[in-house]
Design a protein around this motif. Structure first.
Motif, PDB file in Angstrom:
ATOM      1  N   ALA A 128       0.792  -1.221   0.000  1.00 16.76           N
ATOM      2  CA  ALA A 128       0.000   0.000   0.000  1.00 16.76           C
ATOM      3  C   ALA A 128       0.830   1.280   0.000  1.00 16.76           C
ATOM      4  O   ALA A 128       0.305   2.347  -0.301  1.00 16.76           O
ATOM      5  CB  ALA A 128      -0.924  -0.004   1.215  1.00 16.76           C
ATOM      6  N   PHE A 129       2.120   1.184   0.341  1.00 19.91           N
ATOM      7  CA  PHE A 129       2.919   2.396   0.508  1.00 19.91           C
ATOM      8  C   PHE A 129       4.385   1.982   0.495  1.00 19.91           C
ATOM      9  O   PHE A 129       4.718   0.859   0.862  1.00 19.91           O
ATOM     10  CB  PHE A 129       2.573   3.039   1.864  1.00 19.91           C
ATOM     11  CG  PHE A 129       3.058   4.444   2.073  1.00 19.91           C
ATOM     12  CD1 PHE A 129       2.415   5.515   1.484  1.00 19.91           C
ATOM     13  CD2 PHE A 129       4.147   4.696   2.897  1.00 19.91           C
ATOM     14  CE1 PHE A 129       2.854   6.823   1.698  1.00 19.91           C
ATOM     15  CE2 PHE A 129       4.590   6.000   3.120  1.00 19.91           C
ATOM     16  CZ  PHE A 129       3.939   7.062   2.520  1.00 19.91           C
ATOM     17  N   PHE A 130       5.256   2.872   0.069  1.00 17.95           N
ATOM     18  CA  PHE A 130       6.694   2.630   0.193  1.00 17.95           C
ATOM     19  C   PHE A 130       7.319   3.835   0.876  1.00 17.95           C
ATOM     20  O   PHE A 130       6.758   4.939   0.868  1.00 17.95           O
ATOM     21  CB  PHE A 130       7.352   2.399  -1.178  1.00 17.95           C
ATOM     22  CG  PHE A 130       7.348   3.616  -2.063  1.00 17.95           C
ATOM     23  CD1 PHE A 130       8.358   4.553  -1.987  1.00 17.95           C
ATOM     24  CD2 PHE A 130       6.324   3.812  -2.971  1.00 17.95           C
ATOM     25  CE1 PHE A 130       8.349   5.676  -2.802  1.00 17.95           C
ATOM     26  CE2 PHE A 130       6.302   4.932  -3.793  1.00 17.95           C
ATOM     27  CZ  PHE A 130       7.312   5.870  -3.711  1.00 17.95           C
ATOM     28  N   GLU A 131       8.473   3.596   1.478  1.00 16.89           N
ATOM     29  CA  GLU A 131       9.133   4.677   2.191  1.00 16.89           C
ATOM     30  C   GLU A 131      10.639   4.542   2.021  1.00 16.89           C
ATOM     31  O   GLU A 131      11.183   3.446   2.120  1.00 16.89           O
ATOM     32  CB  GLU A 131       8.766   4.599   3.670  1.00 16.89           C
ATOM     33  CG  GLU A 131       9.347   5.674   4.527  1.00 16.89           C
ATOM     34  CD  GLU A 131       8.783   5.609   5.931  1.00 16.89           C
ATOM     35  OE1 GLU A 131       8.112   6.572   6.326  1.00 16.89           O
ATOM     36  OE2 GLU A 131       9.004   4.598   6.614  1.00 16.89           O
ATOM     37  N   VAL A 132      11.287   5.659   1.751  1.00 21.81           N
ATOM     38  CA  VAL A 132      12.738   5.715   1.684  1.00 21.81           C
ATOM     39  C   VAL A 132      13.189   6.673   2.784  1.00 21.81           C
ATOM     40  O   VAL A 132      12.768   7.834   2.808  1.00 21.81           O
ATOM     41  CB  VAL A 132      13.225   6.231   0.305  1.00 21.81           C
ATOM     42  CG1 VAL A 132      14.748   6.340   0.288  1.00 21.81           C
ATOM     43  CG2 VAL A 132      12.721   5.340  -0.813  1.00 21.81           C
ATOM     44  N   LEU A 133      14.005   6.178   3.702  1.00 23.52           N
ATOM     45  CA  LEU A 133      14.550   7.013   4.769  1.00 23.52           C
ATOM     46  C   LEU A 133      16.047   7.188   4.538  1.00 23.52           C
ATOM     47  O   LEU A 133      16.745   6.229   4.205  1.00 23.52           O
ATOM     48  CB  LEU A 133      14.305   6.377   6.137  1.00 23.52           C
ATOM     49  CG  LEU A 133      12.839   6.208   6.534  1.00 23.52           C
ATOM     50  CD1 LEU A 133      12.734   5.561   7.909  1.00 23.52           C
ATOM     51  CD2 LEU A 133      12.101   7.532   6.505  1.00 23.52           C
ATOM     52  N   SER A 134      16.513   8.425   4.710  1.00 25.83           N
ATOM     53  CA  SER A 134      17.904   8.746   4.409  1.00 25.83           C
ATOM     54  C   SER A 134      18.450   9.750   5.424  1.00 25.83           C
ATOM     55  O   SER A 134      17.725  10.643   5.863  1.00 25.83           O
ATOM     56  CB  SER A 134      17.976   9.360   3.007  1.00 25.83           C
ATOM     57  OG  SER A 134      19.264   9.884   2.759  1.00 25.83           O
TER      58      SER A 134
ATOM     59  N   THR B 277      11.450   0.698   2.856  1.00 25.87           N
ATOM     60  CA  THR B 277      10.478  -0.171   3.517  1.00 25.87           C
ATOM     61  C   THR B 277       9.203  -0.189   2.691  1.00 25.87           C
ATOM     62  O   THR B 277       8.761   0.856   2.221  1.00 25.87           O
ATOM     63  CB  THR B 277      10.144   0.359   4.936  1.00 25.87           C
ATOM     64  OG1 THR B 277      11.357   0.469   5.685  1.00 25.87           O
ATOM     65  CG2 THR B 277       9.180  -0.549   5.662  1.00 25.87           C
ATOM     66  N   ILE B 278       8.645  -1.371   2.505  1.00 22.71           N
ATOM     67  CA  ILE B 278       7.309  -1.461   1.914  1.00 22.71           C
ATOM     68  C   ILE B 278       6.316  -1.596   3.051  1.00 22.71           C
ATOM     69  O   ILE B 278       6.645  -2.130   4.112  1.00 22.71           O
ATOM     70  CB  ILE B 278       7.171  -2.645   0.931  1.00 22.71           C
ATOM     71  CG1 ILE B 278       7.397  -3.971   1.654  1.00 22.71           C
ATOM     72  CG2 ILE B 278       8.066  -2.478  -0.262  1.00 22.71           C
ATOM     73  CD1 ILE B 278       6.924  -5.181   0.878  1.00 22.71           C
ATOM     74  N   TYR B 279       5.124  -1.087   2.840  1.00 20.62           N
ATOM     75  CA  TYR B 279       4.045  -1.203   3.829  1.00 20.62           C
ATOM     76  C   TYR B 279       2.929  -2.032   3.219  1.00 20.62           C
ATOM     77  O   TYR B 279       2.459  -1.742   2.123  1.00 20.62           O
ATOM     78  CB  TYR B 279       3.520   0.189   4.216  1.00 20.62           C
ATOM     79  CG  TYR B 279       4.480   0.921   5.120  1.00 20.62           C
ATOM     80  CD1 TYR B 279       4.279   0.956   6.497  1.00 20.62           C
ATOM     81  CD2 TYR B 279       5.602   1.553   4.602  1.00 20.62           C
ATOM     82  CE1 TYR B 279       5.178   1.614   7.328  1.00 20.62           C
ATOM     83  CE2 TYR B 279       6.496   2.206   5.421  1.00 20.62           C
ATOM     84  CZ  TYR B 279       6.283   2.233   6.778  1.00 20.62           C
ATOM     85  OH  TYR B 279       7.169   2.878   7.598  1.00 20.62           O
TER      86      TYR B 279
END
Length: 118
Positions: free
Chosen positions: A6-12, A67-69
């Protein structure tokens, strides 16, 4: 019952650089919100029904990455099932701002972060 991504996230550690990189690479629009520490919601331009995402800063060392959600009906049940299968709870069920629901994060048996969203 299906459990779609449902969502993806890139943290940096350099979220502004990451936002610029992905925006220029893929033509995405990133709407950074200063009130959320510069976290930016991503519009991939793929239209209705496309998976959205976010690009933002890390809160703690070791959080950088993608991360995938996965959408689930019950965060606690999914976390319990993950633990029974060799995973681990990293972030307990937490309310999202703006009424966007709740999320949790687990680690699979190899340590990969997987988000859950309800």
């Amino acid at each position: 019952m299906a459990h779609p991504v449902a969502f993806f996230e890139v943290l940096s550690p350099d979220h502004e650089r990451a936002q610029k990189f992905y925006a220029e690479l893929f033509g995405w629009t990133v709407d950074a919100d200063p009130e959320m520490g510069g976290y930016g919601l991503v519009d991939t331009g793929a239209g209705e029904g496309a998976i959205g995402g976010g690009i933002g800063p890390v809160d703690e060392p070791g959080e950088a990455g993608t991360t995938i959600y996965v959408r689930v009906p019950d965060l606690d049940a999914a976390l319990e099932r993950a633990a029974a299968l060799g995973g681990a709870r990293l972030v307990p069920p937490t309310d999202l701002p703006g009424g966007y629901g709740r999320f949790a994060i687990l680690a699979d048996p190899d340590g990969n972060r997987v988000g859950l969203w309800a």
